[in-house]
Design a protein around this motif. Sequence first.
Motif, PDB file in Angstrom:
ATOM      1  N   GLU A 154       0.850  -1.192   0.000  1.00 26.02           N
ATOM      2  CA  GLU A 154       0.000   0.000   0.000  1.00 26.02           C
ATOM      3  C   GLU A 154       0.881   1.236   0.000  1.00 26.02           C
ATOM      4  O   GLU A 154       1.631   1.454   0.928  1.00 26.02           O
ATOM      5  N   PRO A 155       0.831   2.025  -1.073  1.00 26.62           N
ATOM      6  CA  PRO A 155       1.780   3.134  -1.225  1.00 26.62           C
ATOM      7  C   PRO A 155       1.688   4.168  -0.106  1.00 26.62           C
ATOM      8  O   PRO A 155       0.618   4.411   0.459  1.00 26.62           O
ATOM      9  N   ILE A 156       2.842   4.754   0.204  1.00 26.95           N
ATOM     10  CA  ILE A 156       2.907   5.807   1.225  1.00 26.95           C
ATOM     11  C   ILE A 156       2.555   7.120   0.545  1.00 26.95           C
ATOM     12  O   ILE A 156       3.418   7.774  -0.033  1.00 26.95           O
ATOM     13  N   GLN A 157       1.304   7.504   0.605  1.00 24.56           N
ATOM     14  CA  GLN A 157       0.872   8.685  -0.137  1.00 24.56           C
ATOM     15  C   GLN A 157       1.602   9.950   0.288  1.00 24.56           C
ATOM     16  O   GLN A 157       1.723  10.899  -0.473  1.00 24.56           O
ATOM     17  N   MET A 158       2.081   9.946   1.525  1.00 23.12           N
ATOM     18  CA  MET A 158       2.748  11.139   2.038  1.00 23.12           C
ATOM     19  C   MET A 158       3.927  11.552   1.160  1.00 23.12           C
ATOM     20  O   MET A 158       4.209  12.743   1.021  1.00 23.12           O
ATOM     21  N   LEU A 159       4.599  10.571   0.522  1.00 27.66           N
ATOM     22  CA  LEU A 159       5.770  10.919  -0.276  1.00 27.66           C
ATOM     23  C   LEU A 159       5.393  11.690  -1.537  1.00 27.66           C
ATOM     24  O   LEU A 159       6.205  12.424  -2.088  1.00 27.66           O
ATOM     25  N   MET A 162       3.003  13.872  -1.548  1.00 27.47           N
ATOM     26  CA  MET A 162       2.598  15.212  -1.106  1.00 27.47           C
ATOM     27  C   MET A 162       3.832  16.106  -0.912  1.00 27.47           C
ATOM     28  O   MET A 162       4.955  15.605  -0.804  1.00 27.47           O
ATOM     29  N   TYR A 166       5.214  17.707   1.552  1.00 24.57           N
ATOM     30  CA  TYR A 166       6.183  17.507   2.634  1.00 24.57           C
ATOM     31  C   TYR A 166       6.969  16.231   2.442  1.00 24.57           C
ATOM     32  O   TYR A 166       8.099  16.110   2.936  1.00 24.57           O
ATOM     33  N   PHE A 181      16.828  13.330   2.927  1.00 25.83           N
ATOM     34  CA  PHE A 181      17.524  12.055   3.048  1.00 25.83           C
ATOM     35  C   PHE A 181      18.546  11.873   1.930  1.00 25.83           C
ATOM     36  O   PHE A 181      19.655  11.385   2.159  1.00 25.83           O
ATOM     37  N   TRP A 237       0.466  -3.808  10.712  1.00 27.23           N
ATOM     38  CA  TRP A 237       1.728  -3.174  10.298  1.00 27.23           C
ATOM     39  C   TRP A 237       1.681  -1.666  10.473  1.00 27.23           C
ATOM     40  O   TRP A 237       2.702  -0.996  10.453  1.00 27.23           O
ATOM     41  N   PHE A 292       8.544   6.056  11.897  1.00 27.16           N
ATOM     42  CA  PHE A 292       8.571   7.484  11.576  1.00 27.16           C
ATOM     43  C   PHE A 292       8.807   8.315  12.835  1.00 27.16           C
ATOM     44  O   PHE A 292       9.630   9.228  12.852  1.00 27.16           O
ATOM     45  N   ILE A 309      12.757   9.090  12.455  1.00 21.62           N
ATOM     46  CA  ILE A 309      12.820  10.325  11.681  1.00 21.62           C
ATOM     47  C   ILE A 309      12.558  11.545  12.547  1.00 21.62           C
ATOM     48  O   ILE A 309      13.293  12.528  12.500  1.00 21.62           O
ATOM     49  N   LEU A 344      16.689  11.417  14.531  1.00 26.33           N
ATOM     50  CA  LEU A 344      17.451  12.204  13.564  1.00 26.33           C
ATOM     51  C   LEU A 344      17.621  13.642  14.023  1.00 26.33           C
ATOM     52  O   LEU A 344      18.527  14.338  13.590  1.00 26.33           O
ATOM     53  N   VAL A 382       0.170  12.030  11.631  1.00 28.61           N
ATOM     54  CA  VAL A 382      -0.025  12.713  10.348  1.00 28.61           C
ATOM     55  C   VAL A 382       0.591  11.886   9.219  1.00 28.61           C
ATOM     56  O   VAL A 382       0.018  11.755   8.142  1.00 28.61           O
ATOM     57  N   PHE A 383       1.767  11.318   9.488  1.00 27.52           N
ATOM     58  CA  PHE A 383       2.405  10.455   8.490  1.00 27.52           C
ATOM     59  C   PHE A 383       1.493   9.284   8.136  1.00 27.52           C
ATOM     60  O   PHE A 383       1.357   8.914   6.970  1.00 27.52           O
ATOM     61  N   SER A 390      -1.096   8.814   5.350  1.00 30.21           N
ATOM     62  CA  SER A 390      -0.790   8.281   4.024  1.00 30.21           C
ATOM     63  C   SER A 390      -1.774   7.177   3.673  1.00 30.21           C
ATOM     64  O   SER A 390      -2.087   6.957   2.515  1.00 30.21           O
ATOM     65  N   TRP A 391      -2.195   6.443   4.690  1.00 28.00           N
ATOM     66  CA  TRP A 391      -3.145   5.352   4.483  1.00 28.00           C
ATOM     67  C   TRP A 391      -4.480   5.788   5.072  1.00 28.00           C
ATOM     68  O   TRP A 391      -4.892   5.330   6.139  1.00 28.00           O
ATOM     69  N   HIS A 443      -7.263   3.333   6.332  1.00 26.99           N
ATOM     70  CA  HIS A 443      -6.979   2.617   7.574  1.00 26.99           C
ATOM     71  C   HIS A 443      -7.139   3.516   8.795  1.00 26.99           C
ATOM     72  O   HIS A 443      -7.471   3.058   9.882  1.00 26.99           O
TER      73      HIS A 443
END
Lengths: 285, 355
Positions: free
Chosen positions: A172-177, A179, A181, A189, B114, B122, B126, B130, B147-148, B151-152, B155
């Motif tokens: 399931e793709p990480i949509q945040m990437l 966007m 930010y 990175f 998961w 994250f 991160i 970091l 917030v990260f 992405s899903w 869910h």
Amino acid sequence: MRVKVKELFSQLKSGLLDQNPTFVQLLGLCPTLATTTSVPNAIGMGLAATFVLTCSNGLISLLRKFIPKEVRIAGYIVIISGFVSMVQMIIKAYFPELDKSLGVFIPLIVVNCIILARAEAYASKNPVLPSLIDGVGMGLGFTVALVIIASVREVLGAGTFGGIKITPAGYEPIQMLIMPYGAFITLGFLIAAVNFIRKNSENIKKSKADSEKEASNENSVLKQESEEMEINDTDSSGIVIVNPNKDSNASDSEESVSDKKDADKSETVSEIKDDGDDKEGETDV
Amino acid sequence: MNDEKKTATPSKKSTEKTEKALYTVTSSPHIKAQDTSRSIMIDVLIALAPAMIWAVYVFGFRSLTITLISVLSCVGFEFLYQKLLHKPITILDFSACVTGVLIGFNLPSTAPLWLPIAGSFFAIVIVKQLFGGIGKNIVNPTLAARVFLFSWTTHMTTFAKPFEKLSASAFTVKLSEDVIATATPMVYLNQGALPQQSLLEMFLGIRPGVIGEVSVLLLLAGGVYLLIRKVITWHIPVAYILTVGLVSIFTAPAGNAIDYSLAQMMGGGLILGAVFMATDYTTSPVNNTARLIFGVGCGLLTVFIRIFGGYSEGVSFSILIMNLLVYYLDRFTKPIAFGKRKSNKGAEVKENGKS
């Protein structure tokens, strides 16, 4: 005015790696962040910028003695915008989809700071051929950087590469990437990774240079001086630590000081010095 | 814990050198409290415990599974990161545990297993490590992870009805077969209507929502415990919750404004956010005036995001935004040192700079 092929090649390399406009100079970040949502977009943007950069570098270099210093920036912008208009028309005519997805960022190449920076810092002071090579190198460096960022973002963020699905069905793709930010985080990175690689390779180079210097220290003072001068002339990637203007005593003391310091610190100091030396050397050509 | 270790090593060396000295000369502060990062984090964990138990009662053991996975992966990532980079290992200060529990509390009980692992990665690697580890992150790791995890989106926004039986160990929960997705009270409020749940149900926590946010009663009890133990001060939570309540009264659609306002206060993640996440030491101001401003700012942003935003809940976003302003809040509310005149600020700053 004869220019060596080796120098041209190292200049191409510096655009791709040592002076990479995106990862090292951090120029042109706006299109970098905005157009890297997919690989085709990144390639389109990169090649368009490369074309404009090469052509404008060449023309500006040709006109460098003709354009008065006071109005040079305006002159550069006119030249650049001429080429951008050409690119825009070509893309509109032959790649209408790319035109749609890149949108306003194609006309915005006019104000892309990579192009203006190279015009001001390089093309306006150098002959045509090196300027063209500089444009190609910087442009390709920009393109490669965009493609790397876009690959990370598209594969992880949308599960596709160039529009073709490549991830397994359960992913399931990480949509945040995809966007905005996500663009910043990815870029951060990648810059860290590039810095890491550069530092490592410089460490290796530096240790080589150190061993060469040690060998030369055994020879007589005169010989040593001449050798260092040689190194400074031939090596343009910026490794030489000893300033040729200083006499041997000074260089010895500098060496002992740098030995005492952390390896990292002395390295960064020498790096900065060398960059300065380098640029001066280039402009003299 | 981390700080202690860092300071301990140089002082050890110095004592070795001057072993026979009669006096120990150290720099200030000379008055020390018994608190350590560890004792504070354990207090927070104790304060969160009742809400965890309630979540197991309402959403079943799947909520416990999710929270445990989240805690274990947070601690695991912290350990791995510090081990790989040869840094002092700080998992025993329990800060990663607290982050883990809060990440679990921010997920719906229907989340695939998961999801907490991705969130923990994250948050810990991160956002926290970091930037330098405990005490150095610029935003709250838990909320950044939340917030990260949007992405899903599906869910994160699929909520089961209370008392619905969910498998405690199934890797994913299929929506159509296992769960009838329902709307949280916030969705109704977002559309300008009063939620289906009564105010009492919301107060006790019999409503759909993320694992840790539902029981207002038990979260407030945890907050009172933290206040008594002096882990937090009242300024941020009170300013935050009251601002949301007051502004909600004035922005209420036609109808019962008081009910609407109470529902705004109890229907979302406000209490969890105000008591446990806005008060995070690292990402909240140090002096009380700034804390009040911080709370009011969070409250205003929360209401505005809830009313005008695309998503029906705004607590996490507003706290994150205010986190970024903490430095300025602290700077502009800096108390004037004893003996200095109350002149205009520029001069004051200059004087400080010189001294």
